[in-house]
Design an enzyme around this catalytic site. Structure first.
Site, PDB file in Angstrom:
ATOM      1  N   GLU A  14       0.743  -1.135   0.010  1.00 15.81           N
ATOM      2  CA  GLU A  14       0.030  -0.012  -0.212  1.00 15.81           C
ATOM      3  C   GLU A  14       0.890   1.267   0.000  1.00 15.81           C
ATOM      4  O   GLU A  14       0.774   2.055   0.799  1.00 15.81           O
ATOM      5  CB  GLU A  14      -0.868  -0.081   1.275  1.00 15.81           C
ATOM      6  CG  GLU A  14      -1.865  -1.097   1.106  1.00 15.81           C
ATOM      7  CD  GLU A  14      -2.951  -0.806   2.365  1.00 15.81           C
ATOM      8  OE1 GLU A  14      -4.100  -0.994   2.214  1.00 15.81           O
ATOM      9  OE2 GLU A  14      -2.399  -0.868   3.375  1.00 15.81           O
ATOM     10  N   VAL A  15       1.690   1.273  -0.825  1.00 14.72           N
ATOM     11  CA  VAL A  15       2.501   2.773  -1.009  1.00 14.72           C
ATOM     12  C   VAL A  15       1.871   3.529  -1.967  1.00 14.72           C
ATOM     13  O   VAL A  15       2.093   3.158  -3.266  1.00 14.72           O
ATOM     14  CB  VAL A  15       4.203   2.335  -1.415  1.00 14.72           C
ATOM     15  CG1 VAL A  15       4.808   3.696  -1.369  1.00 14.72           C
ATOM     16  CG2 VAL A  15       4.589   1.248  -0.291  1.00 14.72           C
TER      17      VAL A  15
END
Lengths: 559, 559
Positions: free
Chosen positions: B374-375
């Site tokens: 989840e970057v």
């Protein structure tokens, strides 16, 4: 039908509150499936107090709009500085689930006293509204809820705190969520009305046996949080027994080194440092709960004797009954009555004086509990002299002695307190003019099983289903008692079968809330039917708070 | 009808075992009321394995008398010294409730190999009996039960330990009592037969998110005990996220001073010292569970950046989404995706190297989990380069990299492992020849609610009732997968809504045992109907062990 169910169908004020905030979820991919059905957590439709445990003395329903917590709501405290702590306690509960700011400030000239304000106030002239009995003066409160203001007034900060406990239960249970269950909901509200309330008894206690099984500081804090929900004000810690010594004593270091090394069943035990104990005292005091330390003597003392064998007349023989393994001399079985400090040695009295002195110095409350129960290896005279001598030492160190009911065999000082558990010797204390804490085994010993089918617990005092714990009157429990002879009610949890907080809570909940009502509410104000209806609405709150409980079939739990 | 009920009516071998030992009770007056009805805790009538979870590969029922644990029973270990630890583990379980001596000794010439002996043996030639696949060689076991001997043989000490887990479930649940539930019963017995068993997958994991809410060492140990009941072998600790940093790093002390000071909801957080972490590693290793540490990067890193703002390209703005209070810069809300270490600073790489080095040095297992999920604030190239550079650092410090499935966007080293959670990028790793840990959200994310009516948990990946967690095949879950591509199965528990161990267990049990069976048992050997019948008999055991659980209506729980 439970109140919660009724709340759901009341049309006017019910808000359907999203139980989770879907777009905020961690690890949530953009394409996470849409799930729209919320868990309703409705506010009370009217202030009928059908949720509040213990039941308040007097509830008046008012007409009009509810008080609505909003972005503008302010908490204002008017009284001693410690009120700020209670204001922050309430604000933290509400902020967690609502994300409202809820600033807390002291009252100053010009402070708002209305206009979406929660006012927490100590007013020594408030006695008129809450009654004139000592317990009402010390812990009663008046809670007025109107559309623009909540006013909570008491004669003491403790009264304000207990009023906050009531207010908390009047809010939707969803506020107890650990995350943003209500964050997307516009408001949290409380219906208008007035509650005037004060406790029946001054001593409302819960005892944890941390000797048979050790409980960590973190577990004790979680227990204190449970007590605070139900207006308890005494945490009695049973700190020493045959199986363990749980509090560091600087002058006798082996007490914890040896005596703290084990527990029932042979696990590794543990003990509190003085810093740990201070942290428990601080955490409890912030919730207006006083810690009452107990060192059981002269019996139940094998952990001390294992550490310092000279404290016994001879070494106790823990295998005398043919069972029980030992680790470094500490007993891990569950028999009682076989150990005793030697009453005739100077060393014993140096030991008792040092222990009482050190514990008294870190205990702000006025009480020191000396145990005194189940001494089978001393005769009557030896026992009575022992208790009298300990009582003098406790007094010398500035504390009031509390002891299990057997201490009534000794000559008690005025003000010393006896704790009834088996009823046969308690009247000896009453006849001397001393008060009792009521802990009758068949009603209050929460380590008893609920039924033959519930696995955890013992049963020698009988099975205690929820109604059995609830449905009795302390004043008429035993012949020869009267309301005036009773200082209060306490629920002990012995821990022979209790290995962790989860097991403890399984035994405590819902019986501990039942005993909270026995201790707080007037006999005429309460009834089993009322209690079982109200407590049914608490299960959702317990689950959100991470409190285990026994779903007694005597209650129709809300789904 | 549950197996437990059937067990009760089987006439021949059922022993009605007193659930408490009345005359041994603490605080028990001589006149305590006689209560005679026992709670039955029957042994299995035959070795039909109708209780065992995960279901064993092969069970053969034998005729004849059961093995009876008695005062003469000896535990004999034959193999590496660490087998003694497993022997003591089994003996402690049995001693607690039976008070049998059960001496444990190493095998010597002349040691008894029959005659009321439990033999735990490592034999590298035992492969023939448990199969030839690598997992069978490493963790399979053969358990032979006859009237005079129990022989438990495996190629490794781990296999012996997993065999003990099976034997434990074949004993009456009353053996889990913390006190002398069985002490007055003459015997504990196991019916005769043979179990040959080995796991389907090598990685059988449970993940605790100790970052969103901190769990104490004592709580983690209780979780390890639960894992050990069900043959898990990987404890994945999510040690850092936006809301908290939970492991002391000597070269960057503010990580815990600042980053460990808070958690979701604003409580005070906490962290593990290196001694704490070593104690967790030791406790897990004694149960053949390997600790896999995770430091999530480059995203989910606000706790680190709050401690050392230079680690960010700019200070993340935690109020960018309009919610979330902060304490000393640490975020207490639950949004994701907004924080990232700055990939272009030398300081960042000194930080990463120090953190990996220090944690690798106290982690005996071969794995280091780098997160990587989840970057949202780095572009594809920045992200891939970041992962590759961290992978090289992990390798330099002697560890194999594990990462959430997004790491498949980078070039992976042979042997690096990707953890599937949302399925859309996992195949990138498989195409590179790397294996997957299967943690699909809709099946294994145990922080999801069971149903809309259960209060605790989130729901973005869907509701996961018990059958949903159980009834799937990892090998066919996603197109493009195969048995060979799958290293194993892991059940993450994110802790946004989970404030303590009790809440955690409410979400974990019974879904974690269901996933134990998904990970251990061959697909052909298991079925939903079989599982729900077997798991029904575990509730009494959980209550005695102090394990909270959700009483799913999909199971007919034994009373």
């Amino acid at each position: 039908m439970s109140n919660l169910r009724r709340g759901i169908v009341a049309p006017a004020i019910v808000l359907l509150l999203a139980a989770t905030a879907a777009p905020l979820s961690a690890q949530a991919p953009a394409q996470s499936p849409a799930v729209s059905q919320p868990v309703p957590s409705p506010p009370l439709a009217t202030l009928d107090a059908h949720r509040v445990v213990p039941v308040p003395a007097n509830v008046t329903v008012a007409a009009g709009e509810p008080f609505v917590f909003s972005a503008n709501t302010k908490l204002v405290t008017d009284g001693p500085a410690e009120l700020t702590r209670t204001g922050e306690y309430l604000a933290r509960i509400l902020r967690k689930s609502t994300a409202l700011r809820l600033p807390v400030s002291g009252f100053k000239r010009g402070s708002p006293s209305a206009g979406n304000v929660v006012l927490l106030r100590v007013d020594t002239s408030a006695v008129a509204s809450v009654g004139t009995a000592p317990t009402a003066r010390d812990e009663g409160y008046t809670l007025d809820i109107a559309a623009d203001t909540i006013r909570l007034v008491a004669r003491t900060p403790a009264g304000v705190f207990f009023g906050v406990a009531t207010l908390r239960q009047l809010l939707p249970w969803g506020i107890e969520a650990e995350q943003s269950a209500l964050r997307l909901a516009p408001t949290v509200s409380v219906p208008p009305g007035r509650i005037v309330d004060s406790p029946r008894f001054a001593w409302r206690g819960s005892m944890l046996d941390v000797a048979r099984h050790f409980f960590t500081v973190d577990e004790v804090k979680q227990h204190i949080d449970l007590m605070a929900l139900y207006k308890f004000n005494r945490l009695h810690l049973h700190l020493a027994d045959d199986q363990g010594w749980r509090i560091a004593i600087a002058s006798w270091p082996k007490l914890t080194q040896v005596g703290g090394s084990s527990e029932v069943g042979g696990a590794s035990g543990g003990f509190y440092t003085k810093a740990d104990y201070a942290e428990i005292v601080r955490y409890a005091a912030a919730r207006h709960i006083m810690v009452v330390p107990e060192i059981d003597m002269p019996g139940h003392s094998n952990a001390a004797i294992a550490a310092y064998p000279q404290l016994g007349c001879s070494r106790p023989t823990p295998n005398i009954y043919g069972e029980g393994t030992q680790s470094a001399g500490v007993y891990t079985g569950i028999r009682v009555g076989w150990s005793a400090l030697c009453p005739d040695k100077a060393l014993t009295w140096r030991f008792v004086n040092d222990v009482v002195r050190e514990i008294a110095s870190i205990t702000p409350g006025p009480y020191f509990h000396i145990g005194g129960d189940e001494v089978e290896v001393l005769n009557h005279t030896q026992y009575a002299r022992f208790v009298e001598r300990v009582q003098a030492i406790v007094h010398k160190h500035g504390k009031t002695m509390v002891g299990w009911e057997e201490v009534g065999k000794a000559t008690l000082r005025q003000g010393s307190i006896a704790q009834l558990w088996r009823s046969d010797t308690a009247l000896l204390a009453v006849k001397q003019g001393n008060q009792l804490i009521m802990s009758p085994g068949p009603r209050t010993y929460l380590d008893m099983k609920y039924t033959p089918a519930t696995e955890v617990g013992l049963r020698w005092a009988g099975y205690i289903e929820l109604r059995t714990a609830y449905d009795w009157d302390p004043a008429t429990y035993s012949a020869g008692l009267s309301e005036q002879a009773i200082l209060g009610v306490e629920a002990p949890l012995w821990s022979e079968t209790v290995r962790n907080l989860n097991s403890a809570q399984y035994l405590l909940v819902p019986r501990l809330p039942a005993l909270a009502e026995v201790a707080w509410s007037a006999q005429a104000a309460r009834s089993w039917e009322g209690f079982r209806t109200r407590i049914a609405t608490h299960a959702a709150r317990w689950r959100l708070l991470g409190i285990n409980f026994y779903a007694s079939p005597q209650v129709e739990w809300a789904p």
